[in-house]
Design a protein around this motif. Structure first.
Motif, PDB file in Angstrom:
ATOM      1  N   THR A  75      47.811  47.148  46.306  1.00  0.00           N
ATOM      2  CA  THR A  75      46.971  47.736  45.212  1.00  0.00           C
ATOM      3  C   THR A  75      45.731  47.326  45.038  1.00  0.00           C
ATOM      4  O   THR A  75      44.644  47.599  44.922  1.00  0.00           O
ATOM      5  CB  THR A  75      47.782  47.936  43.889  1.00  0.00           C
ATOM      6  N   LEU A 102      45.630  53.169  49.530  1.00  0.00           N
ATOM      7  CA  LEU A 102      45.952  53.990  48.254  1.00  0.00           C
ATOM      8  C   LEU A 102      47.394  54.558  48.411  1.00  0.00           C
ATOM      9  O   LEU A 102      48.285  54.569  47.710  1.00  0.00           O
ATOM     10  CB  LEU A 102      45.164  55.071  47.924  1.00  0.00           C
ATOM     11  N   TYR A 103      47.691  55.212  49.733  1.00  0.00           N
ATOM     12  CA  TYR A 103      48.905  55.840  50.119  1.00  0.00           C
ATOM     13  C   TYR A 103      49.999  54.655  50.449  1.00  0.00           C
ATOM     14  O   TYR A 103      51.041  55.023  49.619  1.00  0.00           O
ATOM     15  CB  TYR A 103      48.845  56.736  51.482  1.00  0.00           C
ATOM     16  N   LEU A 104      49.662  53.562  50.652  1.00  0.00           N
ATOM     17  CA  LEU A 104      50.896  52.703  50.965  1.00  0.00           C
ATOM     18  C   LEU A 104      51.003  51.880  49.454  1.00  0.00           C
ATOM     19  O   LEU A 104      52.349  51.649  49.365  1.00  0.00           O
ATOM     20  CB  LEU A 104      50.169  51.329  51.803  1.00  0.00           C
ATOM     21  N   SER A 144      43.488  47.646  47.941  1.00  0.00           N
ATOM     22  CA  SER A 144      42.885  48.641  47.934  1.00  0.00           C
ATOM     23  C   SER A 144      41.578  48.814  47.062  1.00  0.00           C
ATOM     24  O   SER A 144      40.705  49.377  47.244  1.00  0.00           O
ATOM     25  CB  SER A 144      43.817  50.049  47.615  1.00  0.00           C
ATOM     26  N   TRP A 195      50.889  53.265  46.563  1.00  0.00           N
ATOM     27  CA  TRP A 195      51.007  54.319  45.545  1.00  0.00           C
ATOM     28  C   TRP A 195      52.808  54.134  45.328  1.00  0.00           C
ATOM     29  O   TRP A 195      53.564  54.402  46.231  1.00  0.00           O
ATOM     30  CB  TRP A 195      50.723  55.761  46.111  1.00  0.00           C
ATOM     31  N   ALA A 229      41.699  55.285  51.157  1.00  0.00           N
ATOM     32  CA  ALA A 229      42.841  56.379  51.303  1.00  0.00           C
ATOM     33  C   ALA A 229      44.222  55.767  51.742  1.00  0.00           C
ATOM     34  O   ALA A 229      45.278  56.241  51.334  1.00  0.00           O
ATOM     35  CB  ALA A 229      42.430  57.722  51.960  1.00  0.00           C
ATOM     36  N   TYR A 230      44.201  55.317  52.919  1.00  0.00           N
ATOM     37  CA  TYR A 230      45.234  54.809  53.523  1.00  0.00           C
ATOM     38  C   TYR A 230      45.965  53.738  52.738  1.00  0.00           C
ATOM     39  O   TYR A 230      47.302  53.595  52.426  1.00  0.00           O
ATOM     40  CB  TYR A 230      45.073  54.371  55.122  1.00  0.00           C
TER      41      TYR A 230
END
Length: 227
Positions: free
Chosen positions: A161, A127-129, A164, A131, A124-125
């Protein structure tokens, strides 16, 4: 009167200005102070002489901007570090399932849900970076809101990406390998080869487990599991 007198009087009637400008720069305090001093003197034969002193003091104090230095690693370095650490983190679990599948330590470790929670939070972390505003558009590029290969290829050209996605694969593959391992313990089936394949080729490992289960399950074992 001398012919030079009017010229002299006209020159005396004109005000004479003297400007002294002093600039003092303080580099440490970032302060600039300007003094402007003007002396005007005028004289004529009728009104006498007079001196006008005019002081202009201008102080410029620029506001200090608090500069916060944020020590952050480049995204490529974060992606590389996560890729290496994530790969190394799953190896002990596979080693236990392959080397000592029936050991109590292995059974206890593989029952825990902590590794999957950790991988989920890390994913999740990342994915946040990774996005971006174009992520949804790249994932669902077609008019039917279905993924298309060119968009997915462009999206995974970003290292963050890709990192992740690698963590995503590691977590899912480890979960599938645990399911194969538990099913092997329950049905007394050899799972070391299937678990090993799950590390590298997870779908192949799952298929191999079902094939092994079908070939090694005797009628006695099936009857025993039924009862």
């Amino acid at each position: 009167m001398n012919c030079r007198a009017p010229a002299l009087m006209s020159r005396r009637n004109q005000p004479t200005s003297y400007t002294f400008l002093e600039k003092k720069s303080d580099i440490v305090n970032q302060r600039v102070v300007e003094f402007g001093t003007k002396f005007r003197s005028g004289a004529n034969f009728l009104g006498g002489s007079r001196v006008i002193i005019q002081l202009n003091i201008q102080t410029t104090l620029p506001q200090r901007k608090s500069s916060t230095v944020t020590a952050c690693l480049p995204s490529s370095e974060i992606a590389s570090t996560v890729f290496t650490l994530g790969t190394a983190a799953v190896l002990p679990f596979y080693t236990l399932m392959v080397v000592a599948p029936k050991a109590e330590l292995t059974k206890k470790v593989m029952k825990s849900s902590i590794p999957y929670i950790g991988f989920g939070l890390l994913y999740a972390y990342l994915l946040y970076l990774s996005w971006t505003p174009d992520t949804i558009q790249l994932m669902f590029a077609s008019k039917y809101w279905l993924p298309e290969l060119p968009g997915i290829t462009k999206m995974f050209s970003n290292e963050m990406t890709l990192a992740s996605a690698w963590i995503h694969l590691l977590a899912v593959d480890l979960f599938a390998a645990r399911q194969v391992y538990h099913d092997g313990l329950q049905n007394d089936i050899e799972t070391r080869h299937s678990v090993s394949l799950c590390l590298l080729f997870c779908p192949v490992g799952i298929v191999t487990h079902f094939i092994t289960k079908a070939l090694t399950s005797s009628p006695e074992k099936k009857q025993h599991r039924t009862h």
